[in-house]
Design a protein around this motif. Structure first.
Motif, short mmCIF file in Angstrom:
data_model
loop_
_atom_site.label_atom_id
_atom_site.label_comp_id
_atom_site.label_asym_id
_atom_site.label_seq_id
_atom_site.Cartn_x
_atom_site.Cartn_y
_atom_site.Cartn_z
N GLN A 1 0.88 -1.16 0.00
CA GLN A 1 0.00 0.00 0.00
C GLN A 1 0.92 1.21 0.00
O GLN A 1 1.73 1.38 0.92
CB GLN A 1 -0.90 0.02 1.26
CG GLN A 1 -1.96 -1.07 1.31
CD GLN A 1 -3.12 -0.83 0.33
OE1 GLN A 1 -3.17 0.17 -0.37
NE2 GLN A 1 -4.04 -1.78 0.29
N SER B 1 1.49 5.45 -0.39
CA SER B 1 0.88 6.79 -0.33
C SER B 1 1.97 7.83 -0.52
O SER B 1 3.02 7.78 0.13
CB SER B 1 0.22 7.03 1.03
OG SER B 1 -0.73 6.03 1.31
N TYR C 1 2.92 11.86 -0.42
CA TYR C 1 2.48 13.12 0.18
C TYR C 1 3.38 14.27 -0.26
O TYR C 1 4.40 14.54 0.37
CB TYR C 1 2.50 13.00 1.71
CG TYR C 1 1.70 11.84 2.26
CD1 TYR C 1 0.34 11.71 1.96
CD2 TYR C 1 2.28 10.87 3.06
CE1 TYR C 1 -0.40 10.64 2.44
CE2 TYR C 1 1.55 9.80 3.55
CZ TYR C 1 0.21 9.69 3.24
OH TYR C 1 -0.52 8.64 3.72
N GLU D 1 -4.65 -0.67 -7.58
CA GLU D 1 -5.96 -0.20 -7.10
C GLU D 1 -5.73 1.05 -6.28
O GLU D 1 -4.97 1.02 -5.31
CB GLU D 1 -6.61 -1.24 -6.17
CG GLU D 1 -7.08 -2.50 -6.84
CD GLU D 1 -7.37 -3.63 -5.84
OE1 GLU D 1 -7.55 -3.34 -4.64
OE2 GLU D 1 -7.38 -4.78 -6.28
N ASP E 1 -7.40 4.23 -3.97
CA ASP E 1 -8.54 4.90 -3.33
C ASP E 1 -8.04 6.21 -2.73
O ASP E 1 -6.96 6.69 -3.09
CB ASP E 1 -9.25 3.98 -2.32
CG ASP E 1 -8.40 3.65 -1.11
OD1 ASP E 1 -7.37 4.30 -0.89
OD2 ASP E 1 -8.78 2.74 -0.36
N ASP E 2 -8.81 6.82 -1.84
CA ASP E 2 -8.43 8.13 -1.31
C ASP E 2 -7.29 8.06 -0.30
O ASP E 2 -6.76 9.10 0.11
CB ASP E 2 -9.65 8.82 -0.67
CG ASP E 2 -10.25 7.99 0.46
OD1 ASP E 2 -10.27 6.74 0.34
OD2 ASP E 2 -10.70 8.57 1.45
N LEU E 3 -6.89 6.85 0.12
CA LEU E 3 -5.84 6.72 1.14
C LEU E 3 -4.51 6.21 0.60
O LEU E 3 -3.45 6.59 1.10
CB LEU E 3 -6.31 5.79 2.27
CG LEU E 3 -7.41 6.34 3.16
CD1 LEU E 3 -8.06 5.23 3.97
CD2 LEU E 3 -6.86 7.42 4.08
N SER E 4 -4.57 5.33 -0.40
CA SER E 4 -3.33 4.74 -0.89
C SER E 4 -3.54 4.04 -2.22
O SER E 4 -4.67 3.83 -2.65
CB SER E 4 -2.76 3.74 0.13
OG SER E 4 -3.71 2.71 0.37
N CYS F 1 -2.73 0.49 -3.96
CA CYS F 1 -2.30 -0.88 -3.70
C CYS F 1 -1.67 -1.44 -4.97
O CYS F 1 -2.25 -1.32 -6.05
CB CYS F 1 -3.50 -1.73 -3.29
SG CYS F 1 -3.08 -3.45 -2.98
N ASN G 1 4.90 6.94 1.98
CA ASN G 1 4.61 6.02 3.06
C ASN G 1 4.26 4.68 2.43
O ASN G 1 3.38 4.62 1.57
CB ASN G 1 3.45 6.56 3.88
CG ASN G 1 3.42 5.90 5.23
OD1 ASN G 1 2.69 4.95 5.41
ND2 ASN G 1 4.25 6.37 6.13
#
Lengths: 199, 199
Positions: free
Chosen positions: B6, B8, B10, B36, B38-41, B43, B72
């Motif tokens: 996963q 992310s 920033y 894949e 989404d709003d957080l990470s 994958c 991250n």
């Protein structure tokens, strides 16, 4: 028992330095915690309750600004090799967490700030660790913060205070069955991205 | 064996959306991985080598912009309960990682981008997990990327490519002794903050 966190705040704005420094400044003279900041994160050492209070206290004011902001947090308790710290002694192994230490989410006032989060729970040195992880997923469902599964992590959704309470409760409950417990959590507020389940 | 991450990104700038979307776009049509977002990470599922290539490939172009940017990453292999994926089959349990899968840092070309990082290694379900963690700290010292200990994490310093290679090697070596291995890493470039050991 030694307990603490590594906390990193990521405000996605040109004004990131001010927002981070202001957030940390608030806790510089707080009793009952020890704070160390470097270029990667702020380490806070204290009892689990204090450590989670600081994590929420760093993130919440930054989220209120309306800027897209992420908190990345590593919470750890009982890590072998870490020094035993006097300010952590209220949570010694001979005085483990009890049900009374848990937060009842139904009694929590709303912060008015919706957040998305994902977290991973690691009960170290335990053969049946997956069982403990599944138990906490079930607890998040009961607490109303469960937002669905992801690969390698569990999604949480809801009011900022409730999401922190679910994280704290999972960390605390798992410490009843494992000596060394780690939670890695990512919390996001004001993201312009669509959640996967939004149309 | 199922393997993935996963990730992310920033970028601490008002232009964060463009930098993130451009970074992800590059990998949207890459063979041998599944993506894949989404709003957080984001994958990514694939072989360990591919997964680390994507992680570096997301971070490096963002770091080149000169903006303060953090990656991250949660890398995981062998997690029980995850589906077995055809694109992960080159790393089945009956074909474990070997010395030949490791990266020799002395042969790596420089990216010219210095980074700071911290990471935590979790060999799950293993009683002697602390031993495996200490071994990888020793390996980072040999590889020249060790940047000192922190509470709950190990600091890495150096050229971006070498820091990724140390993370990949720690992840791969530990998979020889534990079935389920997780690495959480935070990499930072262009931070205006002083490192703790800088005068």
């Amino acid at each position: 028992m030694f307990c603490g966190a590594q906390l990193s705040l990521y405000p996605m704005t040109d004004r990131f330095v001010d927002i981070i420094l202001q957030a940390i400044e608030v806790f510089k003279h707080t009793d009952g915690i020890r704070l160390e900041t470097d270029d990667l994160s702020t380490c806070v050492i204290g009892t689990p309750k204090k450590v989670f209070e600081v994590a929420q206290g760093l993130f919440q004011p930054a989220a209120v600004t309306g800027v897209h902001v992420v908190l990345n947090a590593l919470f750890s308790r009982g890590c072998p090799g870490e020094p035993d710290d006097p300010i952590c002694t209220p949570c010694t192994p001979d005085k483990p967490a009890t049900e009374a230490d848990l937060i009842d989410l139904s009694t929590l006032p709303s912060t008015g700030i919706p957040v998305s989060a994902q977290y991973s729970l690691y009960p170290l040195g335990a053969e049946n660790y997956m069982e403990h992880i599944y138990q906490q997923i079930d607890e998040a469902k009961k607490e109303g913060t469960y937002g669905g599964g992801k690969h390698f992590a569990t999604r949480l959704e809801g009011d900022l205070g409730k999401v922190f309470a679910t994280l704290y409760n999972a960390f605390t409950r798992t410490s009843l069955v494992a000596g060394h417990v780690v939670v890695h959590a990512t919390l996001s507020a004001n993201s312009p991205s669509r959640k996967k389940n939004e149309k």
